[in-house]
Design a protein around this motif. Structure first.
Motif, PDB file in Angstrom:
ATOM      1  N   LEU A   7      30.702  46.155  68.443  1.00  0.00           N
ATOM      2  CA  LEU A   7      31.585  45.150  67.841  1.00  0.00           C
ATOM      3  C   LEU A   7      32.202  44.226  68.887  1.00  0.00           C
ATOM      4  CD1 LEU A   7      33.311  47.398  65.168  1.00  0.00           C
ATOM      5  CD2 LEU A   7      31.362  45.862  64.872  1.00  0.00           C
ATOM      6  N   LYS A   8      32.045  44.568  70.158  1.00  0.00           N
ATOM      7  CA  LYS A   8      32.562  43.719  71.236  1.00  0.00           C
ATOM      8  C   LYS A   8      31.919  42.336  71.223  1.00  0.00           C
ATOM      9  CE  LYS A   8      33.327  43.514  76.205  1.00  0.00           C
ATOM     10  NZ  LYS A   8      33.057  42.099  76.288  1.00  0.00           N
ATOM     11  N   THR A   9      30.755  42.218  70.613  1.00  0.00           N
ATOM     12  CA  THR A   9      30.106  40.908  70.555  1.00  0.00           C
ATOM     13  C   THR A   9      30.955  39.898  69.806  1.00  0.00           C
ATOM     14  OG1 THR A   9      28.870  41.488  68.562  1.00  0.00           O
ATOM     15  CG2 THR A   9      27.779  41.838  70.668  1.00  0.00           C
ATOM     16  N   PHE A  10      31.833  40.361  68.921  1.00  0.00           N
ATOM     17  CA  PHE A  10      32.688  39.444  68.178  1.00  0.00           C
ATOM     18  C   PHE A  10      33.845  38.914  69.019  1.00  0.00           C
ATOM     19  CE2 PHE A  10      30.948  42.109  64.687  1.00  0.00           C
ATOM     20  CZ  PHE A  10      30.205  41.119  64.087  1.00  0.00           C
ATOM     21  N   THR A  11      34.220  39.650  70.075  1.00  0.00           N
ATOM     22  CA  THR A  11      35.357  39.224  70.894  1.00  0.00           C
ATOM     23  C   THR A  11      34.943  38.586  72.215  1.00  0.00           C
ATOM     24  OG1 THR A  11      35.545  41.412  71.906  1.00  0.00           O
ATOM     25  CG2 THR A  11      36.846  41.007  69.926  1.00  0.00           C
ATOM     26  N   ASP A  12      33.730  38.849  72.678  1.00  0.00           N
ATOM     27  CA  ASP A  12      33.264  38.280  73.936  1.00  0.00           C
ATOM     28  C   ASP A  12      32.829  36.832  73.719  1.00  0.00           C
ATOM     29  OD1 ASP A  12      30.657  38.104  76.053  1.00  0.00           O
ATOM     30  OD2 ASP A  12      32.494  39.000  76.810  1.00  0.00           O
ATOM     31  N   ARG A  13      33.215  35.963  74.635  1.00  0.00           N
ATOM     32  CA  ARG A  13      32.904  34.532  74.512  1.00  0.00           C
ATOM     33  C   ARG A  13      31.403  34.284  74.453  1.00  0.00           C
ATOM     34  NH1 ARG A  13      32.348  30.808  78.745  1.00  0.00           N
ATOM     35  NH2 ARG A  13      33.142  32.409  80.116  1.00  0.00           N
ATOM     36  N   ASN A  14      30.634  35.003  75.258  1.00  0.00           N
ATOM     37  CA  ASN A  14      29.178  34.842  75.274  1.00  0.00           C
ATOM     38  C   ASN A  14      28.449  35.887  74.435  1.00  0.00           C
ATOM     39  OD1 ASN A  14      29.209  32.607  77.006  1.00  0.00           O
ATOM     40  ND2 ASN A  14      29.495  33.960  78.762  1.00  0.00           N
ATOM     41  N   GLN A  15      29.222  36.647  73.650  1.00  0.00           N
ATOM     42  CA  GLN A  15      28.697  37.695  72.770  1.00  0.00           C
ATOM     43  C   GLN A  15      27.827  38.695  73.518  1.00  0.00           C
ATOM     44  OE1 GLN A  15      27.085  36.111  69.147  1.00  0.00           O
ATOM     45  NE2 GLN A  15      29.065  35.310  68.544  1.00  0.00           N
ATOM     46  N   ARG A  16      28.305  39.101  74.700  1.00  0.00           N
ATOM     47  CA  ARG A  16      27.612  40.116  75.491  1.00  0.00           C
ATOM     48  C   ARG A  16      28.318  41.444  75.329  1.00  0.00           C
ATOM     49  NH1 ARG A  16      26.946  38.049  81.430  1.00  0.00           N
ATOM     50  NH2 ARG A  16      25.856  40.014  81.602  1.00  0.00           N
ATOM     51  N   LEU A  17      27.559  42.514  75.466  1.00  0.00           N
ATOM     52  CA  LEU A  17      28.086  43.857  75.337  1.00  0.00           C
ATOM     53  C   LEU A  17      28.464  44.419  76.701  1.00  0.00           C
ATOM     54  CD1 LEU A  17      25.414  44.948  72.781  1.00  0.00           C
ATOM     55  CD2 LEU A  17      27.829  44.613  72.313  1.00  0.00           C
ATOM     56  N   TRP A  18      29.228  45.509  76.702  1.00  0.00           N
ATOM     57  CA  TRP A  18      29.733  46.061  77.961  1.00  0.00           C
ATOM     58  C   TRP A  18      28.606  46.484  78.884  1.00  0.00           C
ATOM     59  CZ3 TRP A  18      28.851  51.102  79.491  1.00  0.00           C
ATOM     60  CH2 TRP A  18      28.360  51.958  78.523  1.00  0.00           C
ATOM     61  N   PHE A  19      27.530  47.041  78.341  1.00  0.00           N
ATOM     62  CA  PHE A  19      26.429  47.483  79.198  1.00  0.00           C
ATOM     63  C   PHE A  19      25.615  46.300  79.706  1.00  0.00           C
ATOM     64  CE2 PHE A  19      25.052  48.108  74.796  1.00  0.00           C
ATOM     65  CZ  PHE A  19      23.912  47.327  74.749  1.00  0.00           C
ATOM     66  N   GLU A  20      25.697  45.154  79.055  1.00  0.00           N
ATOM     67  CA  GLU A  20      25.038  43.957  79.575  1.00  0.00           C
ATOM     68  C   GLU A  20      25.799  43.420  80.787  1.00  0.00           C
ATOM     69  OE1 GLU A  20      22.840  42.160  75.682  1.00  0.00           O
ATOM     70  OE2 GLU A  20      24.902  41.563  76.001  1.00  0.00           O
ATOM     71  N   HIS A  21      27.121  43.481  80.730  1.00  0.00           N
ATOM     72  CA  HIS A  21      27.925  43.097  81.905  1.00  0.00           C
ATOM     73  C   HIS A  21      27.657  44.062  83.059  1.00  0.00           C
ATOM     74  CE1 HIS A  21      30.319  39.901  80.119  1.00  0.00           C
ATOM     75  NE2 HIS A  21      30.505  40.663  79.054  1.00  0.00           N
ATOM     76  N   LEU A  22      27.597  45.353  82.749  1.00  0.00           N
ATOM     77  CA  LEU A  22      27.397  46.372  83.771  1.00  0.00           C
ATOM     78  C   LEU A  22      26.018  46.273  84.422  1.00  0.00           C
ATOM     79  CD1 LEU A  22      28.992  48.771  84.930  1.00  0.00           C
ATOM     80  CD2 LEU A  22      27.842  50.221  83.270  1.00  0.00           C
ATOM     81  N   SER A  23      24.993  45.955  83.625  1.00  0.00           N
ATOM     82  CA  SER A  23      23.632  45.873  84.160  1.00  0.00           C
ATOM     83  C   SER A  23      23.249  44.458  84.606  1.00  0.00           C
ATOM     84  CB  SER A  23      22.630  46.358  83.115  1.00  0.00           C
ATOM     85  OG  SER A  23      22.630  45.512  81.992  1.00  0.00           O
ATOM     86  N   HIS A  24      24.149  43.505  84.446  1.00  0.00           N
ATOM     87  CA  HIS A  24      23.900  42.108  84.825  1.00  0.00           C
ATOM     88  C   HIS A  24      22.658  41.553  84.115  1.00  0.00           C
ATOM     89  CE1 HIS A  24      27.024  42.492  87.787  1.00  0.00           C
ATOM     90  NE2 HIS A  24      26.409  43.547  88.287  1.00  0.00           N
ATOM     91  N   THR A  25      22.587  41.804  82.807  1.00  0.00           N
ATOM     92  CA  THR A  25      21.495  41.289  81.992  1.00  0.00           C
ATOM     93  C   THR A  25      22.078  40.610  80.760  1.00  0.00           C
ATOM     94  OG1 THR A  25      21.294  43.366  80.758  1.00  0.00           O
ATOM     95  CG2 THR A  25      19.881  43.099  82.695  1.00  0.00           C
ATOM     96  N   HIS A  26      21.259  39.848  80.068  1.00  0.00           N
ATOM     97  CA  HIS A  26      21.654  39.289  78.781  1.00  0.00           C
ATOM     98  C   HIS A  26      20.406  39.005  77.950  1.00  0.00           C
ATOM     99  CE1 HIS A  26      21.202  35.767  81.442  1.00  0.00           C
ATOM    100  NE2 HIS A  26      20.860  35.105  80.347  1.00  0.00           N
ATOM    101  N   VAL A  27      20.632  38.791  76.664  1.00  0.00           N
ATOM    102  CA  VAL A  27      19.551  38.543  75.724  1.00  0.00           C
ATOM    103  C   VAL A  27      19.424  37.040  75.532  1.00  0.00           C
ATOM    104  CG1 VAL A  27      18.683  38.989  73.387  1.00  0.00           C
ATOM    105  CG2 VAL A  27      20.097  40.688  74.544  1.00  0.00           C
TER     106      VAL A  27
END
Length: 157
Positions: A132-152
């Motif tokens: 549900l963090k995708t609703f609050t993150d500006r770029n709709q990234r999840l915590w593990f995407e920040h941690l792994s330095h990846t995105h969709v």
């Protein structure tokens, strides 16, 4: 990368934000495509667990937790392999989504795929609440995407 990425063009729309609904569609596609394979691969264990439970054997608890562990291992391993070698799962591929490095590399590192895979399954085991963090993150990234330095990203068909 062991083989060229021939299924998808190399042109990536890196500025486009991937919405939660697109991620959900890819997840549901993965679920319906891959869960029969997982079920068939564990069917003998499931049958043995049923047998042990019916006969009230103490081995049933061990088998149950072993089956849960096998499901987690197969899930983490399959995500890891799909993301590292192909850049996406079959469901993401169906909707033209791809996992890329924050620096713009189309191929993510093995460590990034591992962190992402373990983080994805931890989020799923936490009843999906971290998604549900995708609703609050500006770029709709999840915590593990920040941690792994990846995105969709979406790729052009």
């Amino acid at each position: 990368m062991l083989y060229p990425d021939i299924w998808i063009p190399t042109k990536v729309e890196s500025q486009k934000i991937i919405h939660f609904s697109e991620r959900l569609r890819a997840f549901l596609a993965d679920f319906f495509l891959l869960s029969p394979i997982l079920t068939l691969s564990l069917s003998s264990w499931i049958q043995e667990i049923k047998w042990e439970v019916l006969h009230k054997n103490s081995k049933a608890d061990y088998l149950f937790f072993a089956a849960i562990g096998a499901c987690l291992f197969l899930g983490i391993f399959s995500h890891l392999m799909f993301w590292y070698f192909a850049g996406s799962t079959p469901g993401q591929r169906l909707f033209w989504l791809k996992i890329v490095d924050d620096s713009g590399h189309a191929q993510i590192k093995f460590s990034q795929a591992l962190i992402r895979s373990v983080g994805w399954w931890v989020s799923l085991l936490a009843l999906g609440i971290p998604f549900l963090k995708t609703f609050t993150d500006r770029n709709q990234r999840l915590w593990f995407e920040h941690l792994s330095h990846t995105h969709v990203v979406r790729v052009n068909p």
